[in-house]
Design an enzyme around this catalytic site. Structure first.
Site, PDB file in Angstrom:
ATOM      1  N   HIS A  13       0.831  -1.215   0.000  1.00 37.50           N
ATOM      2  CA  HIS A  13       0.000   0.000   0.000  1.00 37.50           C
ATOM      3  C   HIS A  13       0.864   1.263   0.000  1.00 37.50           C
ATOM      4  O   HIS A  13       1.290   1.735   1.048  1.00 37.50           O
ATOM      5  CB  HIS A  13      -0.903  -0.026   1.242  1.00 37.50           C
ATOM      6  CG  HIS A  13      -1.955   1.024   1.248  1.00 37.50           C
ATOM      7  ND1 HIS A  13      -3.062   0.947   2.064  1.00 37.50           N
ATOM      8  CD2 HIS A  13      -2.091   2.177   0.552  1.00 37.50           C
ATOM      9  CE1 HIS A  13      -3.832   2.011   1.863  1.00 37.50           C
ATOM     10  NE2 HIS A  13      -3.248   2.779   0.966  1.00 37.50           N
ATOM     11  N   LEU A  59       2.310   6.473  -5.123  1.00 45.28           N
ATOM     12  CA  LEU A  59       3.519   6.987  -5.784  1.00 45.28           C
ATOM     13  C   LEU A  59       3.219   8.182  -6.691  1.00 45.28           C
ATOM     14  O   LEU A  59       4.139   8.774  -7.257  1.00 45.28           O
ATOM     15  CB  LEU A  59       4.230   5.868  -6.547  1.00 45.28           C
ATOM     16  CG  LEU A  59       4.687   4.676  -5.676  1.00 45.28           C
ATOM     17  CD1 LEU A  59       5.526   3.701  -6.496  1.00 45.28           C
ATOM     18  CD2 LEU A  59       5.461   5.130  -4.434  1.00 45.28           C
ATOM     19  N   ASN A  70      -5.096   5.904  -7.223  1.00 49.33           N
ATOM     20  CA  ASN A  70      -5.728   7.234  -7.182  1.00 49.33           C
ATOM     21  C   ASN A  70      -4.777   8.308  -7.721  1.00 49.33           C
ATOM     22  O   ASN A  70      -4.465   9.283  -7.063  1.00 49.33           O
ATOM     23  CB  ASN A  70      -6.199   7.581  -5.758  1.00 49.33           C
ATOM     24  CG  ASN A  70      -5.085   7.662  -4.738  1.00 49.33           C
ATOM     25  OD1 ASN A  70      -4.083   6.963  -4.840  1.00 49.33           O
ATOM     26  ND2 ASN A  70      -5.243   8.514  -3.746  1.00 49.33           N
ATOM     27  N   ASP A  89      -9.153   2.472  -2.901  1.00 46.36           N
ATOM     28  CA  ASP A  89      -8.414   3.374  -2.015  1.00 46.36           C
ATOM     29  C   ASP A  89      -8.194   4.745  -2.644  1.00 46.36           C
ATOM     30  O   ASP A  89      -7.924   4.864  -3.824  1.00 46.36           O
ATOM     31  CB  ASP A  89      -7.050   2.777  -1.664  1.00 46.36           C
ATOM     32  CG  ASP A  89      -6.391   3.540  -0.541  1.00 46.36           C
ATOM     33  OD1 ASP A  89      -7.024   3.678   0.514  1.00 46.36           O
ATOM     34  OD2 ASP A  89      -5.253   4.008  -0.724  1.00 46.36           O
ATOM     35  N   HIS A  97      -5.342  -0.394   5.756  1.00 44.44           N
ATOM     36  CA  HIS A  97      -5.116   0.511   6.904  1.00 44.44           C
ATOM     37  C   HIS A  97      -6.189   0.461   7.994  1.00 44.44           C
ATOM     38  O   HIS A  97      -6.761   1.477   8.364  1.00 44.44           O
ATOM     39  CB  HIS A  97      -4.867   1.953   6.454  1.00 44.44           C
ATOM     40  CG  HIS A  97      -5.824   2.509   5.436  1.00 44.44           C
ATOM     41  ND1 HIS A  97      -7.178   2.309   5.483  1.00 44.44           N
ATOM     42  CD2 HIS A  97      -5.592   3.287   4.348  1.00 44.44           C
ATOM     43  CE1 HIS A  97      -7.732   2.939   4.457  1.00 44.44           C
ATOM     44  NE2 HIS A  97      -6.804   3.532   3.754  1.00 44.44           N
ATOM     45  N   ASP A 121       0.915   2.658   3.772  1.00 45.66           N
ATOM     46  CA  ASP A 121       0.052   3.678   3.165  1.00 45.66           C
ATOM     47  C   ASP A 121       0.861   4.966   2.924  1.00 45.66           C
ATOM     48  O   ASP A 121       0.380   6.070   3.204  1.00 45.66           O
ATOM     49  CB  ASP A 121      -1.179   3.953   4.045  1.00 45.66           C
ATOM     50  CG  ASP A 121      -2.208   4.852   3.374  1.00 45.66           C
ATOM     51  OD1 ASP A 121      -2.121   5.059   2.148  1.00 45.66           O
ATOM     52  OD2 ASP A 121      -3.093   5.360   4.085  1.00 45.66           O
ATOM     53  N   HIS A 180       2.499  14.215   0.164  1.00 39.31           N
ATOM     54  CA  HIS A 180       1.946  15.476  -0.340  1.00 39.31           C
ATOM     55  C   HIS A 180       3.060  16.512  -0.248  1.00 39.31           C
ATOM     56  O   HIS A 180       4.076  16.278   0.414  1.00 39.31           O
ATOM     57  CB  HIS A 180       0.748  15.912   0.508  1.00 39.31           C
ATOM     58  CG  HIS A 180      -0.398  14.957   0.445  1.00 39.31           C
ATOM     59  ND1 HIS A 180      -1.211  14.843  -0.657  1.00 39.31           N
ATOM     60  CD2 HIS A 180      -0.855  14.051   1.350  1.00 39.31           C
ATOM     61  CE1 HIS A 180      -2.129  13.906  -0.432  1.00 39.31           C
ATOM     62  NE2 HIS A 180      -1.925  13.401   0.776  1.00 39.31           N
TER      63      HIS A 180
HETATM   64  C1  NCD Z   1      -4.237   8.718   0.837  1.00 38.63           C
HETATM   65  C2  NCD Z   1      -3.718   9.623  -0.278  1.00 38.63           C
HETATM   66  O1  NCD Z   1      -3.190  10.692   0.027  1.00 38.63           O
HETATM   67  O2  NCD Z   1      -3.792   9.253  -1.456  1.00 38.63           O
HETATM   68  N1  NCD Z   1      -4.392   9.493   2.020  1.00 38.63           N
HETATM   69  C3  NCD Z   1      -4.476   9.031   3.267  1.00 38.63           C
HETATM   70  O3  NCD Z   1      -4.692   9.835   4.178  1.00 38.63           O
HETATM   71  N2  NCD Z   1      -4.332   7.760   3.564  1.00 38.63           N
HETATM   72  C4  NCD Z   1      -5.502   8.060   0.423  1.00 38.63           C
HETATM   73  C5  NCD Z   1      -5.884   6.828   1.185  1.00 38.63           C
HETATM   74  O4  NCD Z   1      -5.061   5.970   1.542  1.00 38.63           O
HETATM   75  O5  NCD Z   1      -7.076   6.629   1.407  1.00 38.63           O
HETATM   76 ZN    ZN Z   2      -7.129   4.666   2.070  1.00 44.05          ZN
HETATM   77 ZN    ZN Z   3      -3.852   4.678   0.719  1.00 45.42          ZN
END
Ligand code: NCD
Ligand code: ZN
Ligand code: ZN
Length: 387
Positions: free
Chosen positions: A18, A21, A52, A110, A195, A268, A272
């Site tokens: 998870h 990238l 995503n 996700d 998660h 995960d 950002h």
């Molecule tokens: C993830 C993302 O930034 O793409 N953000 C998060 O807080 N986990 C999206 C996700 O895992 O649902």
């Molecule tokens: Zn998620």
């Molecule tokens: Zn995620």
């Protein structure tokens, strides 16, 4: 399968189920090169990337081009996850077979949508026929609403909109019932809960396993080491979905790792830009990125509770079991796929050294042990620590 070498401990390279990238489309946050270099620096040989992106990974040609590009980098190996619906907009994708043929290893909602029950059931049926896993971001969107942190005494004290534990439990319960229904009809579809963050949702997964249902779940180190108390800083660095929960939840999840009801660890990794994360808590995007710290963090904080063999299993063989992949090994004669770990040397976390583009972290300045010194993927050095 832990062999002690000269000053280092060798293990199969880790597998991340998870990670975000951000390529294509959001390469100011991360790209294949920075993300897979960060993964290799974290000791990972294999990374499943989330769909995503912009555009969404819902197209066989896009999946193919990502895998080809990643293959040329010589870093961690990329295995993309594809979206369940076109554009992650809720319309069921008929072409899951073509995405699998292109190299997608799982399907997931996700990142953007909360797929409705009918779409998820269709996807589970198709995935069963293809022998694939459907992974879910388990939050009921209507209960989650505009919550920016865990709903509880801390959110009330801070006057911040809360995201209740029931948002996760309600969605997990719904999805388990869909799997139960299909299983009763002889079509056991594989569901993986991503998660997982609450005690209640873990109880639901535990119960599903007792019923013999093909349900697995992952837990993230940030949900073990950080709690909703961190939101007292009002720093959006701690904003993540699902949110940081209570100390009791964190303890309960660790218990799940110890007793086997949690199947594996996943980070995960959700990078950002610094500017985005410096925005107001209500506006900033969710996500914490720390694939480079996952092993040192787990080893330093929880090594004494889990033990080395269990921790390594959770990051190597366990994710392979979830995916139905061959068990990673250090067998002589096989192409080298391994990580060498320095279990003892203490180093301060310095995000300026991150390979990831997200050069900031909740663990900045903390002293951790268990740093990867060498990662070999397919017989090639993907990472070697300098100094
Ligand atoms: C993830 C993302 O930034 O793409 N953000 C998060 O807080 N986990 C999206 C996700 O895992 O649902
Ligand atoms: Zn998620
Ligand atoms: Zn995620």
């Amino acid at each position: 399968d832990v062999l002690d070498g000269r000053g280092g401990t060798v293990a199969p390279a880790f597998t991340e189920l998870h990670a975000h990238l951000r390529e294509p489309g959001q390469t100011e946050k991360e790209d294949l090169h920075s993300g897979l270099a960060a993964a290799a620096a974290g000791g990972y040989g294999t990374v499943v990337c989330m769909p995503n992106t912009r555009p969404v990974l819902d197209d066989p040609a896009l999946i193919r081009s990502l895998i080809e590009k990643a293959g040329r980098l010589g870093l961690a190996r990329l295995k993309p996850a594809a979206a369940i619906t076109r554009g992650q907009k809720g319309e069921a994708l008929a072409e899951l077979q073509y995405l699998k043929d292109a190299g997608a290893v799982m399907f997931t909602d996700d990142g953007l949508t909360n797929e409705n029950a009918r779409v998820l059931r269709l996807a589970l049926e198709t995935a069963h026929a293809l022998g694939m896993v459907i992974s879910v971001h388990a939050e009921d969107a209507t209960l989650r609403a505009d919550g920016v942190m865990n709903e509880g005494p801390v959110s009330e004290e801070l006057g911040l909109p809360g995201n209740p534990a029931a948002a996760e439990a309600a969605r997990v319960a719904r999805d388990i019932e869909i799997v139960a229904g299909l299983t009763a009809q002889g079509r056991p579809a594989r569901l993986h809960v991503q998660h997982l963050s609450t005690a209640r949702a873990l109880d639901l997964v535990r119960d599903a396993k007792k019923r013999g249902l093909p349900v697995t779940c992952e837990v993230c180190p940030h949900h073990l080491d950080l709690t909703d108390e961190k939101l007292r800083t009002f720093d959006a660095m701690y904003k993540v979905a699902p949110p940081l929960r209570t100390q009791a939840d964190a303890e309960y999840l660790l218990g799940g790792l110890l007793d086997g009801s949690v199947d594996c660890l996943a980070t995960d990794h959700a990078p950002h830009t610094k500017a985005e994360k410096e925005r107001d808590l209500l506006e900033a995007p969710s996500g914490i990125a720390y694939i480079e710290l996952a092993f040192p963090l787990m080893w330093t904080r929880f090594g004494h509770r889990l033990g080395l063999d269990k921790l390594l299993d959770l990051m190597t063989a366990a994710p392979a079991r979830v995916m139905g992949w061959p068990q990673p090994s250090l067998d002589a004669g096989a192409p080298a796929d391994l990580v060498v770990l320095d279990l003892d040397t203490e180093r301060e976390v310095n995000p300026a050294e991150f390979k990831s583009k997200a050069k900031f972290t909740p663990w900045q300045g903390q002293t951790l042990r268990g740093w990867p010194t060498l990662t070999v993927v397919d017989g090639r050095v993907a990472y070697q620590r300098e100094g």
